[in-house]
Scaffold this active site. Structure first.
Site, PDB file in Angstrom:
ATOM      1  N   GLU A 148     -20.603  -2.253  46.063  1.00 44.48           N
ATOM      2  CA  GLU A 148     -19.392  -1.463  45.843  1.00 44.48           C
ATOM      3  C   GLU A 148     -19.745  -0.024  46.229  1.00 44.48           C
ATOM      4  O   GLU A 148     -20.733   0.525  45.723  1.00 44.48           O
ATOM      5  CB  GLU A 148     -18.975  -1.520  44.370  1.00 44.48           C
ATOM      6  CG  GLU A 148     -17.669  -0.788  44.168  1.00 44.48           C
ATOM      7  CD  GLU A 148     -17.150  -0.805  42.742  1.00 44.48           C
ATOM      8  OE1 GLU A 148     -17.768  -1.463  41.874  1.00 44.48           O
ATOM      9  OE2 GLU A 148     -16.136  -0.137  42.505  1.00 44.48           O
ATOM     10  N   ARG A 192     -31.681 -10.002  37.717  1.00 45.55           N
ATOM     11  CA  ARG A 192     -31.690  -8.676  38.324  1.00 45.55           C
ATOM     12  C   ARG A 192     -33.050  -8.022  38.123  1.00 45.55           C
ATOM     13  O   ARG A 192     -33.785  -8.367  37.205  1.00 45.55           O
ATOM     14  CB  ARG A 192     -30.539  -7.819  37.824  1.00 45.55           C
ATOM     15  CG  ARG A 192     -30.527  -7.504  36.350  1.00 45.55           C
ATOM     16  CD  ARG A 192     -29.191  -6.891  35.937  1.00 45.55           C
ATOM     17  NE  ARG A 192     -28.932  -5.596  36.538  1.00 45.55           N
ATOM     18  CZ  ARG A 192     -27.831  -5.318  37.237  1.00 45.55           C
ATOM     19  NH1 ARG A 192     -26.911  -6.225  37.442  1.00 45.55           N
ATOM     20  NH2 ARG A 192     -27.657  -4.127  37.716  1.00 45.55           N
ATOM     21  N   LYS A 240     -25.909   2.368  38.565  1.00 42.95           N
ATOM     22  CA  LYS A 240     -25.312   3.492  39.282  1.00 42.95           C
ATOM     23  C   LYS A 240     -24.651   4.468  38.321  1.00 42.95           C
ATOM     24  O   LYS A 240     -24.692   5.667  38.532  1.00 42.95           O
ATOM     25  CB  LYS A 240     -24.288   2.973  40.298  1.00 42.95           C
ATOM     26  CG  LYS A 240     -24.937   2.455  41.559  1.00 42.95           C
ATOM     27  CD  LYS A 240     -23.908   1.975  42.548  1.00 42.95           C
ATOM     28  CE  LYS A 240     -23.464   0.572  42.229  1.00 42.95           C
ATOM     29  NZ  LYS A 240     -22.631  -0.038  43.248  1.00 42.95           N
TER      30      LYS A 240
HETATM   31  P1  ATP Z   1     -25.016  -1.196  39.154  1.00 47.01           P
HETATM   32  O1  ATP Z   1     -24.939  -1.917  37.857  1.00 47.01           O
HETATM   33  O2  ATP Z   1     -26.264  -0.437  39.368  1.00 47.01           O
HETATM   34  O3  ATP Z   1     -23.804  -0.371  39.437  1.00 47.01           O
HETATM   35  P2  ATP Z   1     -23.873  -3.254  40.646  1.00 47.01           P
HETATM   36  O4  ATP Z   1     -24.329  -4.661  40.515  1.00 47.01           O
HETATM   37  O5  ATP Z   1     -22.598  -2.872  40.036  1.00 47.01           O
HETATM   38  O6  ATP Z   1     -25.060  -2.324  40.228  1.00 47.01           O
HETATM   39  P3  ATP Z   1     -23.009  -3.512  43.318  1.00 47.01           P
HETATM   40  O7  ATP Z   1     -22.800  -2.481  44.353  1.00 47.01           O
HETATM   41  O8  ATP Z   1     -21.830  -4.218  42.782  1.00 47.01           O
HETATM   42  O9  ATP Z   1     -23.813  -2.838  42.163  1.00 47.01           O
HETATM   43  O10 ATP Z   1     -24.102  -4.557  43.781  1.00 47.01           O
HETATM   44  C1  ATP Z   1     -24.338  -5.011  45.074  1.00 47.01           C
HETATM   45  C2  ATP Z   1     -25.292  -6.172  45.002  1.00 47.01           C
HETATM   46  O11 ATP Z   1     -26.548  -5.738  44.505  1.00 47.01           O
HETATM   47  C3  ATP Z   1     -24.787  -7.229  44.053  1.00 47.01           C
HETATM   48  O12 ATP Z   1     -24.932  -8.481  44.666  1.00 47.01           O
HETATM   49  C4  ATP Z   1     -25.662  -7.086  42.843  1.00 47.01           C
HETATM   50  O13 ATP Z   1     -25.806  -8.287  42.177  1.00 47.01           O
HETATM   51  C5  ATP Z   1     -26.968  -6.573  43.452  1.00 47.01           C
HETATM   52  N1  ATP Z   1     -27.733  -5.821  42.464  1.00 47.01           N
HETATM   53  C6  ATP Z   1     -27.345  -4.721  41.783  1.00 47.01           C
HETATM   54  N2  ATP Z   1     -28.282  -4.325  40.902  1.00 47.01           N
HETATM   55  C7  ATP Z   1     -29.317  -5.190  41.037  1.00 47.01           C
HETATM   56  C8  ATP Z   1     -30.592  -5.331  40.416  1.00 47.01           C
HETATM   57  N3  ATP Z   1     -31.000  -4.495  39.455  1.00 47.01           N
HETATM   58  N4  ATP Z   1     -31.386  -6.342  40.818  1.00 47.01           N
HETATM   59  C9  ATP Z   1     -31.000  -7.178  41.773  1.00 47.01           C
HETATM   60  N5  ATP Z   1     -29.813  -7.118  42.412  1.00 47.01           N
HETATM   61  C10 ATP Z   1     -28.972  -6.148  42.049  1.00 47.01           C
HETATM   62 MG    MG Z   2     -20.661  -3.361  40.444  1.00 42.93          MG
END
Ligand code: ATP
Ligand code: MG
Length: 558
Positions: free
Chosen positions: A39, A263, A273
């Site tokens: 995102e 994760r 983020k």
């Molecule tokens: P955050 O919680 O940091 O905002 P998010 O999952 O909301 O992270 P996205 O931009 O939606 O961030 O994630 C893009 C991809 O990265 C998704 O497939 C998500 O599952 C993966 N991802 C995000 N954080 C991690 C992590 N700590 N370990 C592994 N994969 C991750």
């Molecule tokens: Mg997200």
């Protein structure tokens, strides 16, 4: 500390590899197509790097492809700045996507499918407020309450949904919900919201749309449109998988399949983020690319290499259960990579001056040394030596303990690549601080000037007259707490910010450093790895410490 597997050691297939191999063998798919779906509401962090390495790595292993898809369904927090940084970070890691897609490319198709679901009696417009919807969802123990608007006719639903699309209603006034089961044991099935109204202009579609699809509706459908075979996401989405499947099955479209892995969590690090944005907004760090940040742009600025991050991702592996990885594993990975590749220079970070007695005034002698000891025949650097040098304060002790082999009164030490010197006199100021050390030198002790003579200690040094002054940022862990699993009850992670996470000092380096064009971090001999910072100018040379040579972190409050 994690077990560090020996390089090249064969490992068994991880569960995702097993699934892919089985799917290919049994003809469930002809080739692998994965996607990385960020995102664009922040900069990528190490957790994303793990997901990138996994998605791109798996596809590559099986001759498949990977799309990048921006999950841009919420204009409130998203921007082009983030889109650009995300693309840049993925390229820097060394991956190429097959196609650059945006969930917003599919807004029309998603809208049409939503009408289709309405026509099938599987979606309805709800006039309840968000609070009412939340209240009426029930709990795990208690079934939800059906909305009074749940049984509207298809015609009315279509008219209202089109009205939502056409901007007839205010934000929050109406939503579109899937009509599933308000008593379903999986709370996500209790008529999940599919669309909500939002008048903030979108960074790509502008004001064309004022209704936006929710994650659960948009994600699987976007995967399906692209023909993604394996949609890999993190563990918290496992409860969403049945809903992912439900939408695809009701629409009868290409069936992508979702798989979840744990994760990445790292000690001494927060990795969401939202929290990282807080650190930036409150000026706890200097920006998203502050070298203390676990963002990809931050660790890049700090001097981490793509190779070290890929190796780290590989060592972490793919787990099905949440775990916490020790930050020292990441540090080990970057040390290994830089040790093999980085150029060496001498720099003194806490200087004390040494005067060489008997050295002809103004005379400069040049020594040669390899840029990288792993390649002794490779490129060399030239190091000037003269009658005044800096050494590290810690390399001299007036009253040393027994096994101290560095400089001490009456003692000898070798200046790396140059002469053996002997301490003759220590000069102090009125407060007793050492201001200068007077040493003699042995002219026959340099290489080639006589039989090689060994002394127990070798120290690094920099000639004062030709020393390049540096601003050195001693980058360290951002937090004093490992956060093993979660932040303690009632505490805020910001309470654990390490006050010494970036000490700024003045150091002195041999002149060849400024001509380094390797593009990666360099080693300051005996000290650590350092990366030139973009804050540098012609007058000011700024270096960030990537990592020390050895693991020597001691939490303040321990
Ligand atoms: P955050 O919680 O940091 O905002 P998010 O999952 O909301 O992270 P996205 O931009 O939606 O961030 O994630 C893009 C991809 O990265 C998704 O497939 C998500 O599952 C993966 N991802 C995000 N954080 C991690 C992590 N700590 N370990 C592994 N994969 C991750
Ligand atoms: Mg997200």
């Amino acid at each position: 500390m994690e077990d560090i597997k020996k390089e090249g050691e064969a490992r068994s297939l991880n569960f995702l590899e097993e699934i892919m191999e089985d799917d290919l063998k049994n003809g469930r798919c002809e080739s692998i197509l994965t996607r990385f779906p960020p995102e664009p509401n922040g900069y990528l962090h190490l957790g994303h790097a793990k997901s990138i390495c996994l998605n791109f790595g798996l596809a590559k292993k099986y001759g498949g492809k990977t799309n990048i898809r921006f999950d841009d369904t919420n204009p409130t927090k998203e921007s082009v700045e983030y889109v650009d940084s995300i693309k840049n970070d993925i390229k820097w890691l060394g991956f190429e996507w097959a196609e650059e897609r945006y969930a917003s490319d599919y807004f029309q198709q998603l809208y049409d499918w939503a009408e289709e679901l309405i026509k099938k009696g599987l979606a309805y417009v709800d006039d309840q407020t968000l609070e009412q919807i939340r209240e009426n969802r029930g709990t795990v123990q208690k079934p939800g309450v059906e909305s009074p608007f749940r049984n509207r006719s298809v015609e009315e639903n279509l008219e209202l949904f089109r009205g939502m699309r056409d901007g007839k209603y205010k934000e929050g006034e109406r939503v579109l919900r899937a009509k599933i089961d308000m008593a379903h044991p999986n709370m996500l099935f209790r008529d999940p919201i599919m669309y909500r109204i939002n008048y903030i202009p979108h960074h790509r579609t502008g004001s064309k749309w004022c209704i936006y699809p929710m994650y659960d509706y948009a994600h699987g459908e976007s995967d399906s449109i692209e023909g993604i075979t394996h949609s890999i996401c993190t563990l918290e989405f496992d409860v969403h998988r049945p809903l992912y499947d439900w939408f695809i099955e009701q629409l009868g479209i290409f069936h992508s399949h979702q798989y979840e892995f744990a994760r990445l969590n790292l000690t001494y690090t927060v990795m969401s983020k939202r929290k990282l944005l807080e650190l930036v907004k409150n000026n706890f760090v200097r920006g998203w690319d502050d070298p203390r940040m676990p963002t990809i742009c931050g660790i890049r600025r700090r001097g981490y290499t793509p190779e070290s991050i890929k190796r780290f991702a590989d060592k972490v592996g793919v787990a099905k259960r949440d775990n916490i990885i020790d930050l020292s594993l990441l540090e080990w990975c970057v040390r290994e990579d830089l040790n093999a590749r980085s150029n060496r220079y001498m720099a003194v970070l806490d200087p004390v001056e040494v005067e060489i007695e008997g050295w002809e005034q103004g005379k400069v002698e040049w020594f040669e040394a390899p840029l990288n000891p792993a390649d002794p025949e490779g490129a060399k650097r030239r190091i000037p030596f003269s009658g005044k040098i800096y050494i590290e304060r810690a390399d001299f002790m007036e009253n040393p303990p027994k096994k101290y082999f560095r400089l001490q009164p009456g003692g000898e030490v070798r200046l790396k690549y140059a002469y053996i010197i002997k301490c003759k006199e220590v000069i102090k100021d009125a407060d007793g601080n050492i201001t200068k050390i007077i040493c003699t030198y042995d002219p026959t002790s340099k290489a080639g000037a006589g039989p090689w003579r060994s002394v127990k200690g070798t120290i690094h040094w920099v000639s004062v007259d030709s020393a390049e002054k540096l601003e050195v940022r001693l980058v360290d862990r951002l937090f004093t707490e490992p956060f093993m699993g979660s932040i303690p009850e009632g505490k805020d992670y910001k309470e654990y910010l390490n006050p010494d996470s970036m000490k700024i000092i003045t150091g002195y380096a041999e002149p060849a450093l400024l001509k380094d064009d390797s593009g990666i971090a360099v080693q300051f001999e005996r000290t650590g790895y350092f990366m030139k910072d973009p804050d540098s100018t012609d007058e000011l040379h700024v270096y960030n410490r990537t990592v020390t040579l050895k693991d020597n972190f001691k939490p303040q409050n321990k």
